[in-house]
Design a protein around this motif. Structure first.
Motif: not given
Length: 879
Positions: A265-270
């Motif tokens: 559930g994370y974005t690439p930046d996270e």
């Protein structure tokens, strides 16, 4: 570095390198390493960027084109590379042993300084180009024109070159780079899609070298197949549930695919960029185990590693992750990890559920096996044809002793014919009706008969259809023996009970016979002229005899109730009559104690259905007790309607006294048989202690019970409720107690009375009473039943008073013989019996008698009976 064959060593005396496509590293053999002026002890494994630093600027663009061709599986053949101003002719070939590796053999070569290797690449998918910065004209090698889809005859300029490709951000970036005034060495690599062929992709690499300011050097490589593979791989990755990662241990960086961060559930930046950040998402409890497992796998020689762990989802919960990766090593040390992560939370839950189910199933199987092993039953499975298909437990209940001997056999091969037929018949019933059935049968084992019981249960398949029956066979020999023993015990108990009944009947007869004489003659004697003292003595004798008779009646009534032989005879009666009769019976002892006897009753329906005899008995018992234990004051009998329904009335009866009362301790024993409230008063008041017990048991037959309230020294109240149906009078014979309605005079005439009585005392009493109630009776005695039959035939009497217990022939048999003769069908026969335990009246009527009176004979009852049966016969004979 594994050495190649001697052929490679002889062909390339200056050495060679091996390019590993997956790890994108070059491995130099010691000879080449030495040729480049390096010490053999230096690390021979280099990354592509490290190897690039060894080359001169004029070779680097070609080096990139070379590597790109090798990655796409294309063999450029021969190229020229310059290492620190030392050019080599490099011949490319597939590694003979490693599937994802290429061998680059090196040979020294002298080239013109201006055009190193411009036309040495002969592969159709790779071309070289050069841009003249002063004229913006582009010249290409022979292989470049087809790749660019541009005619070789026409001149190619920068503007024309840019129009060969579709407009996009990358094209704009390339155009901007071409305008940039270059003073230092620089390069650009772009992937451009052809404007003509939609499926063609080219990678353009341009180099600017300060020592060659007149032009840009470049390469053109057809990467269409690589792009197609990337698109296919991207589609596969996006369509799969896996997330791919590339972990560089030397740089401590990681790259992830789109699917990887989608798992959590994370974005690439996270996403974590280092192993330390990655560990922050791992379940802390598992970190020690993960560290140990990574160290173990990294130190081993395995090429593929696996790891299972839990990682925190963005919403806070943990997901089960399975990782599988390729471990890339350099000098035995893992420097890069390429792999995929998969969310296996559901699979693990399913696995745990299956494991739990498996464990539960195993426990159930063990439990079932333990049960089957511990039981003495035999469990078998029969198919629809009666063939044994399975044997699950002990074998000793059948003739065969092994499982194998039974499986496949039919019922008729195992059981006796009659038993087999019974089994097959029951099996069909079970299959057709799908119901459980049981049978019992006998077998001979060791010359000893055994009883076996079989329980057949339908065996159902997954579709719900019966495919046979599960048969549980049990040795029931002990059960059968117990049943036989219980039957024998029951028979013995019934015989003993019958013997007790007969004993009580005999005792009743034996005791009542002398009491009949005592009470009868004492009453007759009291009517003769006596002085006061003699009258007192005679009254005492009479009262003592009646008291003894009451005690006997109580014991016999209780015995009848305990034997379950107390039946209610329901009749339609006037409730007020029953209440008045009960008051009348106890009025004499109440007057003797100067007690006020009061009746308080509601207006009841004219007729109610009840056993009047038993209701009267209960009321008299309670009233008698109240009078017995009351020395002064009054005793009140009350009856009131609690509920009045259209078809019935619920009536509450109560008897209240002002007597001695009962303590709380003694109230507990009040309804126990043969127990009195206080033994200290036994001598004063007497009794058997059965009166209230009998009353309560009679009331239980009426769905009621006695209730009590008592206060020591103040008095007691006993009450009960009964529900009585309303109704018209029932046609029945009622013994009338009001003797005033009967003719008080003697019966006229001289009727012949046959008295069948073996006791001379009782005969004398009957003689006196008959003469008292009949003007001139003719009385004949028969000492036993046989004589009674003979004298009946000879004399044809007007009335027979028949004793029941007599020698030679009892009263029942004598009556039956008399009734068997046509001439004596109408002669009245009245039983005179001392047996009061069994329902004597019913037995007498069944034997053919007209009525029944009990001993001791009550004068009033005898007078009523004589009037009932003689008046009509005497009057008809006189006519």
């Amino acid at each position: 570095m594994p050495e190649l064959s001697n052929l490679h060593l002889e062909r390339f005396p200056e050495g060679y390198w091996i390019y590993h496509v997956i790890t994108q590293q070059l491995e130099f053999n010691p000879v080449l390493w030495h040729s480049l002026g390096k010490h053999p002890d230096e690390v021979p494994m280099l990354g592509t960027q490290q190897a690039e630093e060894l080359m001169d600027e004029s070779s680097r663009f070609l080096y990139h084109a070379l590597l790109l061709a090798l990655q796409t599986g294309q063999n450029p053949g021969t190229v020229v590379l310059g290492y620190i101003d030392k050019p080599y002719k490099v011949t490319l070939s597939k590694h003979p042993h490693l599937p994802n590796a290429w061998v680059g053999g090196h040979e020294p070569l002298l080239l013109p300084e201006a055009e190193p290797a411009f036309n040495l690449i002969g592969h159709p998918s790779i071309g070289l180009m050069r841009l003249d910065l002063s004229t913006n004209e582009i010249s290409c090698c022979d292989q470049a024109y087809p790749l660019l889809e541009f005619p070789k005859e026409q001149k190619l300029f920068t503007s024309t070159f840019l129009h060969l490709f579709q407009e996009n951000d990358t094209l704009a970036r390339l155009a901007e780079w071409l305008k940039w005034p270059k003073t230092v060495a620089s390069s650009i690599i772009v992937d451009l899609k052809s404007a003509v062929s939609q499926a063609k992709w080219l990678q353009i690499t341009l180099w600017y070298q300060p020592h060659q300011p007149k032009w840009l050097s470049g390469s053109v490589v057809d990467i269409s197949s690589l792009k197609k593979a990337e698109e296919q791989l991207s589609m596969v990755l996006e369509g799969s549930q896996d997330g791919w990662f590339d972990w560089d241990l030397l740089a401590d960086t990681a790259e992830y695919s789109q699917g990887w961060f989608g798992l959590l559930g994370y974005t690439p930046d996270e996403l974590p960029k280092s192993i330390a950040e990655w560990k922050t998402l791992v379940d802390p409890e598992l970190l020690p185990h993960i560290d140990q497992e990574l160290i173990r796998q990294f130190k081993s020689n395995q090429q593929v590693g696996e790891l299972h762990f839990r990682m925190k989802h963005k919403d806070g919960h943990y997901r089960e992750i399975s990782a599988r990766a390729l471990l890339l090593r350099q000098n035995g040390r893992v420097v890069r990890v390429l792999g995929a992560n998969r969310d296996v939370t559901i699979q693990k839950l399913d696995l745990e559920a299956r494991k739990q189910q498996s464990e539960t199933l195993w426990i159930q199987q063990q439990f079932l096996q333990s049960v089957l092993s511990s039981m003495n039953d035999k469990v078998l499975v029969l198919n629809t044809e009666g063939i044994f298909s399975e044997v699950l437990s002990s074998d000793h209940l059948l003739q065969d002793t092994t499982h194998g001997n039974l499986i496949g056999k039919s019922i008729h091969e195992v059981f006796a014919p009659a038993t087999a037929d019974l089994f097959l018949k029951t099996l069909k019933q079970v299959i057709q009706g799908q119901e459980v059935a049981e049978i019992e049968y006998q077998v001979e084992q060791a010359n000893h008969p055994h009883w076996l019981g079989a329980r057949l249960t339908p065996f159902i398949d997954q579709s719900g259809q019966p495919v046979g029956a599960v048969v549980v066979i049990r040795d029931i020999s002990e059960t059968k023996q117990r049943e036989a023993d219980m039957l024998a015990s029951k028979t013995a108990a019934e015989k003993a009970n019958q013997a007790k009944s007969e004993f009580l009947a005999n005792m009743s007869h034996e005791i009542r016979t002398p009491l009949n004489g005592i009470i009868g003659f004492s009453e007759l004697l009291s009517e003769t002229p006596l002085n006061e003292e003699q009258k007192s003595f005679m009254s005492t004798i009479n009262i003592s005899a009646k008291t003894l008779l009451d005690l006997i009646n109580d014991v016999l009534d209780f015995s009848k109730i305990e034997a379950g032989k107390l039946d209610l005879v329901i009749e339609s009666v006037s409730l007020m009559d029953i209440l008045r009769q009960a008051i009348e019976v106890v009025s004499f002892p109440a007057r003797k104690k100067n007690l006020l006897l009061d009746l308080n009753a509601s207006e009841f329906s004219n007729f109610l259905h009840i056993d009047s005899l038993r209701l009267r008995q209960v009321l008299i018992n309670i009233l008698g007790n109240a009078i017995k234990f009351t020395e002064k004051g009054k005793v009140t009998l009350a009856a009131r309607i609690v509920n009045d329904y259209p078809d019935r009335q619920v009536i509450r009866f109560s008897v209240k006294d002002t007597g001695i009362g009962i303590t709380e301790e003694n109230q507990k024993n009040l309804f126990k048989a043969y127990t009195q409230a206080d033994t200290s008063i036994t001598k004063k008041y007497g009794g058997t202690g059965l009166g209230l017990v009998i009353s309560n048991k009679i009331l239980s037959k009426m769905d009621s019970k006695l209730e009590m309230e008592s206060l020591l020294g103040v008095g007691s109240t006993f009450s009960f409720e009964v529900s009585l149906l309303k109704g018209a009078p029932i046609d029945h014979t009622i013994i009338v107690s009001d003797l005033k309605k009967i003719n008080s005079g003697k019966i006229p005439g001289s009727p012949l009375i046959l008295v069948a009585e073996d006791s001379s005392i009782n005969y004398q009493l009957a003689l006196v009473l008959l003469k008292k109630f009949i003007e001139t009776p003719r009385i004949v005695q028969a000492e036993n039943g046989k004589i009674a039959v003979e004298k009946t035939i000879a004399l044809n009497p007007d009335l027979i008073l028949m004793d029941i217990q007599m020698p030679e022939m009892d009263g029942y048999e004598a009556t039956k013989q008399i009734r068997s003769m046509e001439a004596f069908q109408e002669v009245p026969i009245v039983a005179v019996t001392a047996a009061a335990l069994i329902d004597e009246r019913l037995k007498c009527l069944e034997a053919g008698m007209n009525d029944c009176i009990t001993k001791p004979i009550q004068a009033d009852i005898l007078k009523l009976t004589l009037h009932q049966f003689l008046e009509e016969r005497v009057s008809s004979s006189s006519e």
